[in-house]
Design a protein around this motif. Structure first.
Motif, PDB file in Angstrom:
ATOM      1  N   ARG A 317       0.915  -1.369   0.189  1.00 25.23           N
ATOM      2  CA  ARG A 317       0.015  -0.020  -0.050  1.00 25.23           C
ATOM      3  C   ARG A 317       0.761   1.389  -0.150  1.00 25.23           C
ATOM      4  O   ARG A 317       0.574   2.277  -0.580  1.00 25.23           O
ATOM      5  N   LEU A 318       2.133   1.236   0.701  1.00 24.75           N
ATOM      6  CA  LEU A 318       2.825   2.384   0.839  1.00 24.75           C
ATOM      7  C   LEU A 318       4.113   2.290  -0.202  1.00 24.75           C
ATOM      8  O   LEU A 318       4.671   3.260  -0.037  1.00 24.75           O
ATOM      9  N   SER A 319       4.343   1.429  -1.021  1.00 22.46           N
ATOM     10  CA  SER A 319       5.524   1.216  -2.062  1.00 22.46           C
ATOM     11  C   SER A 319       6.742   1.090  -1.173  1.00 22.46           C
ATOM     12  O   SER A 319       7.515   1.517  -1.707  1.00 22.46           O
ATOM     13  N   ILE A 320       6.705   0.363   0.142  1.00 19.96           N
ATOM     14  CA  ILE A 320       7.939   0.265   0.856  1.00 19.96           C
ATOM     15  C   ILE A 320       8.528  -1.089   0.162  1.00 19.96           C
ATOM     16  O   ILE A 320       7.955  -2.105   0.020  1.00 19.96           O
ATOM     17  N   LEU A 321       9.947  -0.971  -0.026  1.00 15.35           N
ATOM     18  CA  LEU A 321      10.517  -2.086  -0.450  1.00 15.35           C
ATOM     19  C   LEU A 321      11.293  -2.999   0.739  1.00 15.35           C
ATOM     20  O   LEU A 321      11.471  -2.653   1.589  1.00 15.35           O
ATOM     21  N   ALA A 322      11.645  -4.138   0.383  1.00 17.64           N
ATOM     22  CA  ALA A 322      12.126  -5.101   1.358  1.00 17.64           C
ATOM     23  C   ALA A 322      13.152  -5.706   0.739  1.00 17.64           C
ATOM     24  O   ALA A 322      13.351  -6.449  -0.463  1.00 17.64           O
ATOM     25  N   ASP A 323      14.322  -6.157   1.528  1.00 21.91           N
ATOM     26  CA  ASP A 323      15.283  -7.021   1.111  1.00 21.91           C
ATOM     27  C   ASP A 323      16.046  -7.751   2.207  1.00 21.91           C
ATOM     28  O   ASP A 323      15.873  -7.285   3.376  1.00 21.91           O
ATOM     29  N   ARG A 324      16.870  -8.862   2.227  1.00 22.15           N
ATOM     30  CA  ARG A 324      17.481  -9.473   2.986  1.00 22.15           C
ATOM     31  C   ARG A 324      18.871  -9.696   2.800  1.00 22.15           C
ATOM     32  O   ARG A 324      19.516  -9.625   1.680  1.00 22.15           O
ATOM     33  N   ASP A 325      19.851  -9.941   3.722  1.00 24.88           N
ATOM     34  CA  ASP A 325      21.155 -10.534   3.454  1.00 24.88           C
ATOM     35  C   ASP A 325      21.475 -11.373   4.723  1.00 24.88           C
ATOM     36  O   ASP A 325      20.463 -11.969   5.101  1.00 24.88           O
ATOM     37  N   LEU A 330      15.709  -5.790   5.860  1.00 23.14           N
ATOM     38  CA  LEU A 330      15.594  -4.277   5.856  1.00 23.14           C
ATOM     39  C   LEU A 330      14.572  -3.940   5.058  1.00 23.14           C
ATOM     40  O   LEU A 330      14.177  -4.764   3.902  1.00 23.14           O
ATOM     41  N   LEU A 331      13.886  -2.936   5.314  1.00 23.38           N
ATOM     42  CA  LEU A 331      12.809  -2.109   4.746  1.00 23.38           C
ATOM     43  C   LEU A 331      13.210  -0.893   4.457  1.00 23.38           C
ATOM     44  O   LEU A 331      13.703  -0.017   4.995  1.00 23.38           O
ATOM     45  N   ILE A 349      14.758   4.182   6.269  1.00 27.74           N
ATOM     46  CA  ILE A 349      15.124   2.683   6.274  1.00 27.74           C
ATOM     47  C   ILE A 349      14.951   2.128   7.698  1.00 27.74           C
ATOM     48  O   ILE A 349      15.112   3.016   8.653  1.00 27.74           O
ATOM     49  N   GLU A 350      14.387   0.970   7.700  1.00 35.41           N
ATOM     50  CA  GLU A 350      14.372   0.216   9.233  1.00 35.41           C
ATOM     51  C   GLU A 350      15.218  -1.070   8.878  1.00 35.41           C
ATOM     52  O   GLU A 350      15.002  -1.576   7.861  1.00 35.41           O
ATOM     53  N   ARG A 351      16.058  -1.157   9.718  1.00 39.93           N
ATOM     54  CA  ARG A 351      16.969  -2.515   9.807  1.00 39.93           C
ATOM     55  C   ARG A 351      16.610  -3.546  10.966  1.00 39.93           C
ATOM     56  O   ARG A 351      16.412  -2.956  11.990  1.00 39.93           O
ATOM     57  N   HIS A 352      16.533  -4.443  10.345  1.00 41.40           N
ATOM     58  CA  HIS A 352      16.438  -5.789  11.434  1.00 41.40           C
ATOM     59  C   HIS A 352      17.570  -6.630  11.070  1.00 41.40           C
ATOM     60  O   HIS A 352      17.487  -7.855  10.529  1.00 41.40           O
ATOM     61  N   GLY A 353      18.828  -6.324  11.538  1.00 39.00           N
ATOM     62  CA  GLY A 353      20.079  -6.913  11.430  1.00 39.00           C
ATOM     63  C   GLY A 353      20.760  -6.867  10.214  1.00 39.00           C
ATOM     64  O   GLY A 353      22.121  -6.912  10.075  1.00 39.00           O
ATOM     65  N   ALA A 354      20.114  -6.534   9.054  1.00 35.70           N
ATOM     66  CA  ALA A 354      20.867  -6.410   7.800  1.00 35.70           C
ATOM     67  C   ALA A 354      21.674  -5.186   7.673  1.00 35.70           C
ATOM     68  O   ALA A 354      21.290  -4.128   8.307  1.00 35.70           O
ATOM     69  N   LYS A 355      22.887  -5.421   7.238  1.00 37.04           N
ATOM     70  CA  LYS A 355      23.812  -4.472   7.140  1.00 37.04           C
ATOM     71  C   LYS A 355      24.123  -3.817   5.640  1.00 37.04           C
ATOM     72  O   LYS A 355      24.818  -3.046   5.431  1.00 37.04           O
ATOM     73  N   GLY A 356      23.202  -4.428   4.556  1.00 36.61           N
ATOM     74  CA  GLY A 356      23.398  -4.070   3.428  1.00 36.61           C
ATOM     75  C   GLY A 356      22.500  -2.875   3.011  1.00 36.61           C
ATOM     76  O   GLY A 356      22.146  -1.979   3.948  1.00 36.61           O
ATOM     77  N   PHE A 357      22.376  -2.726   1.771  1.00 36.45           N
ATOM     78  CA  PHE A 357      21.671  -1.529   1.199  1.00 36.45           C
ATOM     79  C   PHE A 357      20.739  -1.521   0.088  1.00 36.45           C
ATOM     80  O   PHE A 357      20.116  -0.802  -0.526  1.00 36.45           O
ATOM     81  N   GLY A 358      19.977  -2.902   0.541  1.00 36.29           N
ATOM     82  CA  GLY A 358      18.839  -3.139  -0.398  1.00 36.29           C
ATOM     83  C   GLY A 358      19.283  -3.539  -1.880  1.00 36.29           C
ATOM     84  O   GLY A 358      18.473  -3.076  -2.798  1.00 36.29           O
ATOM     85  N   GLU A 359      20.455  -4.115  -2.206  1.00 38.49           N
ATOM     86  CA  GLU A 359      20.962  -4.891  -3.385  1.00 38.49           C
ATOM     87  C   GLU A 359      19.752  -5.258  -4.371  1.00 38.49           C
ATOM     88  O   GLU A 359      19.560  -5.078  -5.354  1.00 38.49           O
ATOM     89  N   GLY A 360      19.006  -6.050  -3.381  1.00 34.03           N
ATOM     90  CA  GLY A 360      17.699  -6.728  -4.156  1.00 34.03           C
ATOM     91  C   GLY A 360      16.590  -6.037  -4.739  1.00 34.03           C
ATOM     92  O   GLY A 360      15.868  -6.322  -5.609  1.00 34.03           O
ATOM     93  N   ASN A 361      16.774  -4.486  -4.288  1.00 31.88           N
ATOM     94  CA  ASN A 361      15.915  -3.613  -4.593  1.00 31.88           C
ATOM     95  C   ASN A 361      16.333  -2.623  -5.859  1.00 31.88           C
ATOM     96  O   ASN A 361      15.821  -1.929  -6.244  1.00 31.88           O
ATOM     97  N   PHE A 362      17.563  -2.923  -6.199  1.00 32.27           N
ATOM     98  CA  PHE A 362      18.282  -1.790  -7.074  1.00 32.27           C
ATOM     99  C   PHE A 362      17.567  -1.611  -8.381  1.00 32.27           C
ATOM    100  O   PHE A 362      17.359  -0.565  -8.772  1.00 32.27           O
TER     101      PHE A 362
END
Length: 379
Positions: A317-325, A330-331, A349-362
């Motif tokens: 609904r809000l167009s928020i992206l999600a990714d993992r490492d 992270l969101l 950005i909201e992090r839950h342990g992830a240290k990346g930058f949303g590579e899966g969302n590039f």
């Protein structure tokens, strides 16, 4: 003789850094820009400097939220460096200031290792004590100011930015829901094609930063454009991705930035939240516009983050992206540019342990940016 690469960690500037002090914007109308950041992003004004406080050549507003502190400055004289900066670049970020434990040692180490001095160590004093500062150059016309607050303050937690600021008759907080931004996550700079390695070396060999991750143009690419990026950090709190354009079928977002901003500079500021759904809901209510992604993105994202219990309906609904490492997930979401020239924007950005930058969302992100470029006629 000890080389730069061999110097002990204690002798490099990064060893003296303690985190972000403030990010200063140079703009054409400080009152309007400060009002926009307060109204749209929920910042509160905590300080003002100008003729009323004994500062004759500029006006500045201090804006704070969580541990984030912006300073928005505008010129009062056509011959001001601020006015010249705005004529060339439009509104933008001029100073990325860091807290240090020893200004003189930090500055001396940086200059000895090759940094260009902008201003040698100096002091500002008032009834709260002595503030010590120094300044070096980085990419484009951006600077880093080293700030030592160890002898500045009244011991009661008062956080005046520096002498010349006061907290009288500040603009009131606009009406709107609480936003909940907590800290600066990272700050991204754009540099010219072919200069990425130069600036990575600057942060590494001169300032003592470490390389966190590098992305080649085949990792950050769409059908039309590409870029390369290296993330450097001080090993603790200060994270600085640096981008350069790469060859593609059409103009990349980095090249558009460099042409519209007339040179290298800060592209976006990522701000952290503990509740991105609540934060983005509040920002949308306040009128902030975000880059949109198609609904088809979420089918792939759900597969990529299988096993994580996420509020997918709200994210879509809000167009928020999600990714993992390997460390977590992270969101994230990106605003449209917030300056008249298509230059600076924000990431939430909201992090839950992830240290990346949303590579899966590039891919999804850069396709969204390209849609905006196409509307501007720049793709």
């Amino acid at each position: 003789m000890t080389t730069l690469e061999e110097a002990p960690r204690s002798e490099v500037p990064a060893a003296h850094l303690r985190g972000w002090d403030c990010i200063e914007w140079w703009v054409g109308n400080a009152r309007s820009t400060a009002g926009f950041l307060m109204s749209a992003f929920g910042f509160r004004c905590t300080g003002y400097a100008g003729p009323e406080s004994g500062v004759a050549d500029k006006v500045s507003y201090v804006l704070e939220q969580g541990d984030i502190r912006f300073v928005v400055s505008g010129a009062l004289d056509a011959g001001s460096p601020i006015a010249d900066h705005v004529r060339r670049h439009g509104d933008g970020v001029h100073d990325l200031a860091w807290i240090v434990d020893d200004v003189d040692a930090t500055f001396a180490a940086a200059v000895t290792r090759g940094a260009r001095a902008v201003r040698e160590p100096w002091e500002e004093q008032d009834e709260l004590g002595t503030l010590r500062l120094a300044q070096i150059a980085t990419y484009g016309e951006t600077v880093h100011t080293f700030v030592d607050r160890g002898r500045y303050g009244d011991g009661s937690g008062m956080r005046r930015l520096e002498p010349g600021f006061h907290d009288d008759r500040l603009p009131p907080a606009p009406v709107g829901p609480e936003v909940g931004l907590t800290a600066v996550d990272h700050v991204v700079g754009n540099v010219e094609k072919g200069s990425l390695d130069t600036w990575v070396d600057f942060y590494g060999k001169v300032l003592g930063f470490e390389q966190l991750v590098h992305f080649d143009d085949d990792q950050i690419a769409t059908e039309y454009s590409a870029l390369m990026s290296t993330v450097v950090w001080d090993g603790s709190k200060i994270v600085m991705p640096i981008n350069e354009p790469a060859d593609g079928l059409k103009k990349s977002q980095i090249q558009e930035y460099l042409e519209c901003y007339d040179g290298p500079g800060v592209q976006h500021i990522a701000m952290r939240t503990d509740d991105i759904v609540g934060t983005v809901d509040a920002l949308r209510q306040r009128g902030v516009r975000f880059m949109e992604v198609p609904d088809t993105y979420y089918a792939e994202a759900k597969e990529r983050l299988a096993g994580h219990d996420l509020p997918w309906d709200d994210l879509q609904r809000l167009s928020i992206l999600a990714d993992r490492d390997h460390d977590g997930y992270l969101l994230q979401i990106f605003t449209e540019t917030v300056t008249d020239r298509p230059a600076v924007f924000f990431e939430i950005i909201e992090r839950h342990g992830a240290k990346g930058f949303g590579e899966g969302n590039f891919k999804a992100l850069f396709e969204a940016i390209e849609r905006d470029q196409a509307r501007r006629g720049h793709l």
